[in-house]
Write an enzyme that holds these catalytic residues in place. Structure first.
Site, PDB file in Angstrom:
ATOM      1  CE  LYS A 125      53.311  30.640   7.309  1.00 37.45           C
ATOM      2  NZ  LYS A 125      53.401  30.058   5.437  1.00 37.45           N
ATOM      3  CE  LYS A 215      59.713  26.030   4.032  1.00 41.48           C
ATOM      4  NZ  LYS A 215      58.164  25.484   4.113  1.00 41.48           N
ATOM      5  CE  LYS A 218      51.144  24.618   0.446  1.00 44.75           C
ATOM      6  NZ  LYS A 218      50.967  23.439   0.854  1.00 44.75           N
TER       7      LYS A 218
HETATM    8  P1  TYM Z   1      51.512  22.750   5.220  1.00 41.76           P
HETATM    9  O1  TYM Z   1      50.803  23.043   4.158  1.00 41.76           O
HETATM   10  O2  TYM Z   1      52.668  23.859   5.154  1.00 41.76           O
HETATM   11  O3  TYM Z   1      53.091  22.119   4.965  1.00 41.76           O
HETATM   12  C1  TYM Z   1      52.637  20.259   4.288  1.00 41.76           C
HETATM   13  C2  TYM Z   1      53.560  19.233   4.884  1.00 41.76           C
HETATM   14  O4  TYM Z   1      53.961  19.465   3.857  1.00 41.76           O
HETATM   15  C3  TYM Z   1      55.941  19.616   4.838  1.00 41.76           C
HETATM   16  N1  TYM Z   1      56.656  20.319   3.661  1.00 41.76           N
HETATM   17  C4  TYM Z   1      57.970  19.569   3.327  1.00 41.76           C
HETATM   18  N2  TYM Z   1      58.470  19.380   3.711  1.00 41.76           N
HETATM   19  C5  TYM Z   1      60.032  18.553   3.514  1.00 41.76           C
HETATM   20  N3  TYM Z   1      60.717  19.739   2.160  1.00 41.76           N
HETATM   21  C6  TYM Z   1      59.794  20.701   1.400  1.00 41.76           C
HETATM   22  N4  TYM Z   1      60.800  22.000   1.492  1.00 41.76           N
HETATM   23  C7  TYM Z   1      58.682  20.957   2.706  1.00 41.76           C
HETATM   24  N5  TYM Z   1      58.084  21.853   2.373  1.00 41.76           N
HETATM   25  C8  TYM Z   1      56.439  21.114   3.131  1.00 41.76           C
HETATM   26  C9  TYM Z   1      55.946  20.411   5.425  1.00 41.76           C
HETATM   27  O5  TYM Z   1      56.668  20.208   6.374  1.00 41.76           O
HETATM   28  C10 TYM Z   1      54.260  20.038   6.207  1.00 41.76           C
HETATM   29  O6  TYM Z   1      54.025  18.562   6.597  1.00 41.76           O
HETATM   30  N6  TYM Z   1      51.797  22.603   9.598  1.00 41.76           N
HETATM   31  C11 TYM Z   1      51.203  22.091   9.147  1.00 41.76           C
HETATM   32  C12 TYM Z   1      49.169  20.998   8.973  1.00 41.76           C
HETATM   33  C13 TYM Z   1      49.662  20.969  10.081  1.00 41.76           C
HETATM   34  C14 TYM Z   1      49.522  19.827  10.956  1.00 41.76           C
HETATM   35  C15 TYM Z   1      48.940  19.835  11.996  1.00 41.76           C
HETATM   36  C16 TYM Z   1      50.334  18.764  10.289  1.00 41.76           C
HETATM   37  C17 TYM Z   1      48.476  22.024  10.491  1.00 41.76           C
HETATM   38  N7  TYM Z   1      48.094  20.754  12.083  1.00 41.76           N
HETATM   39  C18 TYM Z   1      48.820  18.610  12.465  1.00 41.76           C
HETATM   40  C19 TYM Z   1      50.260  17.612  11.461  1.00 41.76           C
HETATM   41  C20 TYM Z   1      49.399  17.893  12.463  1.00 41.76           C
HETATM   42  C21 TYM Z   1      52.499  22.613   7.475  1.00 41.76           C
HETATM   43  O7  TYM Z   1      53.753  22.891   7.191  1.00 41.76           O
HETATM   44  O8  TYM Z   1      51.439  22.451   6.215  1.00 41.76           O
END
Ligand code: TYM
Length: 348
Positions: A125, A215, A218
């Protein structure tokens, strides 16, 4: 007569999805759908299931659309995907539980610059940017707080978040080593993957449809690279039909050499809740990529049509009621754990 008492320890499953935009099929298959399936299975057995909105994590970057609407929708996605609400399932907003920020500060004083500098998400990032906010750097510490406050054992997330789970484990073990066993160390990432049904112990990573080396994300520009949960089903089907594959002319699961085809097999398995191995056996050796694409396009578009119909039937009021109850529960649990930590740090 001998009475045997079984000491059954109820565990906690926890996850969150940021609300910067509508989720992709990657978010859905990597975290949301596994959470729904696990929640329905384990909350019925008395386990606690925490689904929270990481609104504080969301403000590290720009928001597409209306923040509050995205927030309410993010809960609706779980319900539309079939999550059954009951007294063991708790929904809450991160910023409505102030203990998260407090706990994050304490963990900041335990995490080292060295381990934080190694976080891949931060490196990605910040790459090529002249200025990056501190929230992007500190993101994994807040995530560790989200998990440790609730003594969560399993955290259904995609593979890209596994490094943050490892960090969480390390911080918890460091604190326990110094102050005694006060934090629950979440399971190792391999166990997390197995718990999510990935028998090989690998995390889920849904690939970009136009560039399957990467991957699905968004933030990637290009309409055809990703499927959004509210995409018109026919449009989503077209995206699958035009997905990048390869010239081997042989269907096999090989993420390294044939990531495009392997991605389609993975999507087909996850969306239909079918073991990956079964889907691979059905298609292995076939030569017509078009047939597989057609099958996956059908699965995705049928799923989206049903999902979207259920989504539009859920009211905002229903979501706010769930949040209100969930936030009381979350504050109770989180405050207790925070107090334990404040005591060992001699703040109380
Ligand atoms: P975020 O919103 O970036 O992603 C949400 C979830 O989607 C998964 N993900 C994917 N899984 C498979 N293939 C993909 N292409 C793909 N893109 C995204 C991410 O791994 C995630 O599980 N950091 C977290 C949010 C968070 C969180 C936490 C999660 C904050 N605190 C505590 C669990 C526990 C996240 O990546 O959000």
């Amino acid at each position: 007569m001998v009475k045997i008492w079984y000491n059954v320890v109820m565990k906690t499953i926890l996850t969150g999805i940021r609300i910067n935009s509508e989720p992709t099929l990657g978010n859905f298959l990597g975290a949301l759908l596994p959470m729904v399936r696990l929640s329905n299975e384990y909350s019925a057995k008395g386990w606690q299931v925490n689904i929270f909105v990481p609104d504080l994590h969301s403000i590290i970057s720009d928001i597409d659309g209306d923040f509050q609407k995205n927030l309410v929708n993010s809960i609706k996605y779980y319900l539309a995907a079939g999550l059954k609400a009951n007294q063991n399932v708790h929904f809450y907003r991160q910023s409505y539980v102030p203990a998260h920020s407090e706990m994050a500060w304490i963990l900041n004083c335990v995490a080292t610059m060295g381990e934080m500098n190694r976080m891949t998400q931060y490196k990605e990032k910040s790459e090529g940017k002249s200025s990056v906010n501190v929230g992007v750097f500190d993101y994994p510490v807040l995530m560790a707080a989200d998990i440790l406050l609730y003594s969560a054992n399993y955290i259904p997330v995609g593979e890209d978040q596994f490094q943050h789970i490892e960090l969480t484990r390390n911080l918890a073990m460091r604190i326990n080593h110094k102050y005694g066993d006060i934090l629950t160390v979440p399971e190792k990432t391999e166990e997390q993957a197995k718990f999510m049904g990935q028998t090989n112990g690998d995390g889920i990573r849904i690939r970009d449809l136009t560039n399957p080396e990467k991957k699905m994300s968004k933030s990637t520009p290009g309409e055809n690279s990703k499927i959004m949960l509210l995409d018109i089903p026919e449009k989503a089907a077209k995206k699958i039909m035009s997905a990048t594959t390869d010239s081997y002319a042989k269907i096999q699961y090989d993420m390294f050499n044939q990531p495009g085809i392997s991605n389609l097999l993975q999507i087909e398995a996850l969306i239909n809740n079918q073991p990956l191995q079964e889907v691979i056996s059905t298609w292995s050796g076939e030569t017509h990529y078009g047939d597989l694409k057609k099958q996956v396009a059908d699965s995705v578009s049928t799923f989206l049509a049903n999902f979207q119909a259920d989504f539009s039937a859920i009211s905002d009021e229903q979501v706010y009621e769930l949040l209100e109850v969930g936030e009381q529960y979350a504050n109770d649990v989180a405050d207790k754990k925070l107090m334990e930590l404040q005591k060992v740090f001699r703040l109380r």
